[in-house]
Design an enzyme around this catalytic site. Structure first.
Site, short mmCIF file in Angstrom:
data_model
loop_
_atom_site.label_atom_id
_atom_site.label_comp_id
_atom_site.label_asym_id
_atom_site.label_seq_id
_atom_site.Cartn_x
_atom_site.Cartn_y
_atom_site.Cartn_z
N THR A 19 0.83 -1.21 0.00
CA THR A 19 0.00 0.00 0.00
C THR A 19 0.86 1.26 0.00
O THR A 19 0.40 2.32 -0.39
CB THR A 19 -0.91 0.05 1.25
N ASP A 20 2.14 1.14 0.43
CA ASP A 20 2.94 2.36 0.61
C ASP A 20 3.12 3.17 -0.68
O ASP A 20 2.84 4.36 -0.71
CB ASP A 20 4.30 2.06 1.28
N GLY A 107 14.04 -9.27 6.30
CA GLY A 107 12.76 -8.58 6.18
C GLY A 107 12.38 -7.79 7.43
O GLY A 107 11.27 -7.27 7.52
N LEU A 108 13.27 -7.69 8.42
CA LEU A 108 12.94 -6.90 9.61
C LEU A 108 13.59 -5.52 9.56
O LEU A 108 13.59 -4.78 10.52
CB LEU A 108 13.37 -7.65 10.88
N SER A 110 16.87 -4.41 9.09
CA SER A 110 18.10 -4.07 9.82
C SER A 110 18.71 -2.82 9.20
O SER A 110 19.39 -2.05 9.88
CB SER A 110 19.09 -5.24 9.78
N GLU A 143 19.76 5.74 2.15
CA GLU A 143 19.64 4.41 1.50
C GLU A 143 19.46 4.57 -0.02
O GLU A 143 20.02 3.82 -0.80
CB GLU A 143 18.50 3.61 2.13
N ASP A 155 9.75 2.02 6.78
CA ASP A 155 10.65 1.32 7.69
C ASP A 155 11.27 2.28 8.68
O ASP A 155 11.34 2.02 9.87
CB ASP A 155 11.79 0.64 6.90
P1 ADP Z 1 17.01 -5.89 5.82
O1 ADP Z 1 16.86 -4.41 5.91
O2 ADP Z 1 15.77 -6.58 5.40
O3 ADP Z 1 17.60 -6.50 7.05
P2 ADP Z 1 18.89 -5.10 3.80
O4 ADP Z 1 19.59 -5.87 2.74
O5 ADP Z 1 18.06 -3.95 3.40
O6 ADP Z 1 18.06 -6.17 4.64
O7 ADP Z 1 19.97 -4.56 4.84
C1 ADP Z 1 20.93 -5.44 5.40
C2 ADP Z 1 22.32 -4.83 5.30
O8 ADP Z 1 22.45 -3.76 6.27
C3 ADP Z 1 23.42 -5.80 5.64
O9 ADP Z 1 23.79 -6.58 4.53
C4 ADP Z 1 24.54 -4.85 6.07
O10 ADP Z 1 25.18 -4.31 4.95
C5 ADP Z 1 23.78 -3.73 6.76
N1 ADP Z 1 23.75 -3.99 8.23
C6 ADP Z 1 22.65 -4.14 8.99
N2 ADP Z 1 22.99 -4.35 10.29
C7 ADP Z 1 24.35 -4.34 10.33
C8 ADP Z 1 25.33 -4.53 11.38
N3 ADP Z 1 24.95 -4.80 12.64
N4 ADP Z 1 26.64 -4.42 11.03
C9 ADP Z 1 27.01 -4.18 9.75
N5 ADP Z 1 26.15 -4.02 8.74
C10 ADP Z 1 24.83 -4.11 9.01
MG MG Z 2 16.35 -3.14 4.26
#
Ligand code: ADP
Ligand code: MG
Length: 366
Positions: A19-20, A107-108, A110, A143, A155
């Protein structure tokens, strides 16, 4: 120099699928895991980073900042630094260690948690005055520009602005945010199917294009402006595929509105039903599910203690989100794990976002 520690959590989409970018509505929540940054400002213009998880370091001078010149993992952090520089916000050299307990790429988000933790770190270290939405936009732009992923704002907003035991409602046109109570009896289980669809990028872009075609045919700016009634009245002018894509989005928006009402009155049973309906619409109308996700949702439906379950995120693989009664987590995880060989379950709860965790105001100043 004073040591600064900042934290931002990951997030999960609770209701409102695709929906976003249709300028619609979504309900999400912050999870109880995230990324922490610890470090201090330096007296020079050098940035030194270390990731505890990846066991990697990166060093760069502020005046040499460019995405191509730095390791991919560090772009999420340095992209934020770059945004501060471009926007004339106070920033200087610093050193920081990054550590987290979120699964990466599961998918969370990070990525948003890392970007948000960086925004907060720079604000604390160098004193920029920013409202929550400005912070989210800086993280998003980082990003886009440094990582090359054209993510929405969802997000970053959820990770920043959520509050514990509440779902975060976001209007993806105005970016208005509301907090709706989630019953205290609830736990959240994220079940990662382990399936990665090879065509995700292409399928995602196709769905976006289908939604744009539908909006154009209906004569509205975005599908957010279409009702089920309007869609039905155009049934004969729309190709079958486009009709079903639009039906999903319009239905999702309506489910988020109805789901928000259900949460307001504490009707978690109805809310759970809407989650199952959402999945069914993904499967049938939007065709962004897959046999493994269907299996996880079918299993959840038959397992005592589950209020609702659906695929969460882009689809074509990835994870399901399950709302379950507290106390039944073990049984549900057992059932989901038995249903699919590669499934990985994470038990979590709707948690404070980065601002609430840091005791900062959630009120919108921008
Ligand atoms: P999602 O957001 O779904 O977790 P993404 O591919 O968008 O997946 O983002 C993940 C990327 O973010 C990792 O591959 C890394 O490059 C970066 N990242 C996230 N957390 C860390 C961390 N604790 N240390 C280093 N890089 C990180
Ligand atoms: Mg991501």
């Amino acid at each position: 120099m004073t040591t600064i520690t900042t934290y931002a959590p990951g997030r999960a989409e609770l209701l409102g699928n695709h929906t976003d970018y249709n300028e619609g509505f979504v309900l999400a929540l912050a999870v109880d895991r995230g990324t922490t940054i610890t470090g201090q400002a330096r007296n020079d213009r050098t940035v030194r980073l270390r990731s505890r998880e990846l066991k990697l370091t990166q060093e760069i001078a502020l005046n040499q900042l460019a995405a191509e010149g730095v390791a991919p993992w560090s772009r999420y952090i340095l992209g934020v630094v770059d945004q501060f520089q471009r926007n004339g916000l106070p920033v200087g050299g610093f050193e920081a260690e990054i550590s987290g307990n979120l699964p990466l790429g599961a998918g969370l988000s990070s990525s948003a948690s890392l970007e948000n933790a960086t925004v907060l770190f720079l604000v604390r270290a160098f004193g920029a005055k920013l409202g929550p939405l400005q912070m989210a936009r800086l993280a998003q732009k980082a990003e886009h520009d440094f990582v090359g992923v054209r993510c929405g704002l969802l997000d970053q907003i959820t990770s920043l602005m959520s509050t514990a035991e509440h779902a975060t409602y976001i209007d993806c046109r105005t970016f208005e945010v509301k907090h709706l109570p989630l019953d205290g009896r609830i736990s959240v289980i994220i079940a990662n199917s382990g399936v990665k669809h090879a065509l995700v990028g292409g399928e995602y872009n196709e769905r976006r294009a289908d939604c744009e075609s539908a909006a154009q045919a209906l004569g509205v700016k975005a599908l957010r402006d279409a009702s089920t009634q309007l869609l039905h009245s155009h049934r004969d002018n729309l190709a079958d595929r486009i009709y079903h894509r639009a039906l999903h989005i319009v239905g999702e928006n309506e489910r988020v509105i109805e789901g928000s009402e259900a949460l307001r009155r504490g009707d978690i049973t109805r809310f759970g039903q809407l989650m199952f309906d959402s999945h069914e619409s993904s499967r049938h109308n939007f065709e962004n599910s897959c046999p493994e996700l269907d299996q996880l949702v079918a299993t959840a439906r038959e397992t005592p203690g589950v209020f609702g379950a659906r695929l969460s995120g882009g689809g074509f693989g990835g994870a399901t989100i399950n709302l379950v009664e507290k106390g039944s987590e073990k049984e549900v995880v057992r059932a989901l794990t038995a249903a699919l060989p590669d499934v990985n379950c994470l038990v979590t709860a709707a948690s404070d976002g980065a601002l609430a965790r840091a005791g900062l105001s959630l009120s919108r100043r921008s």
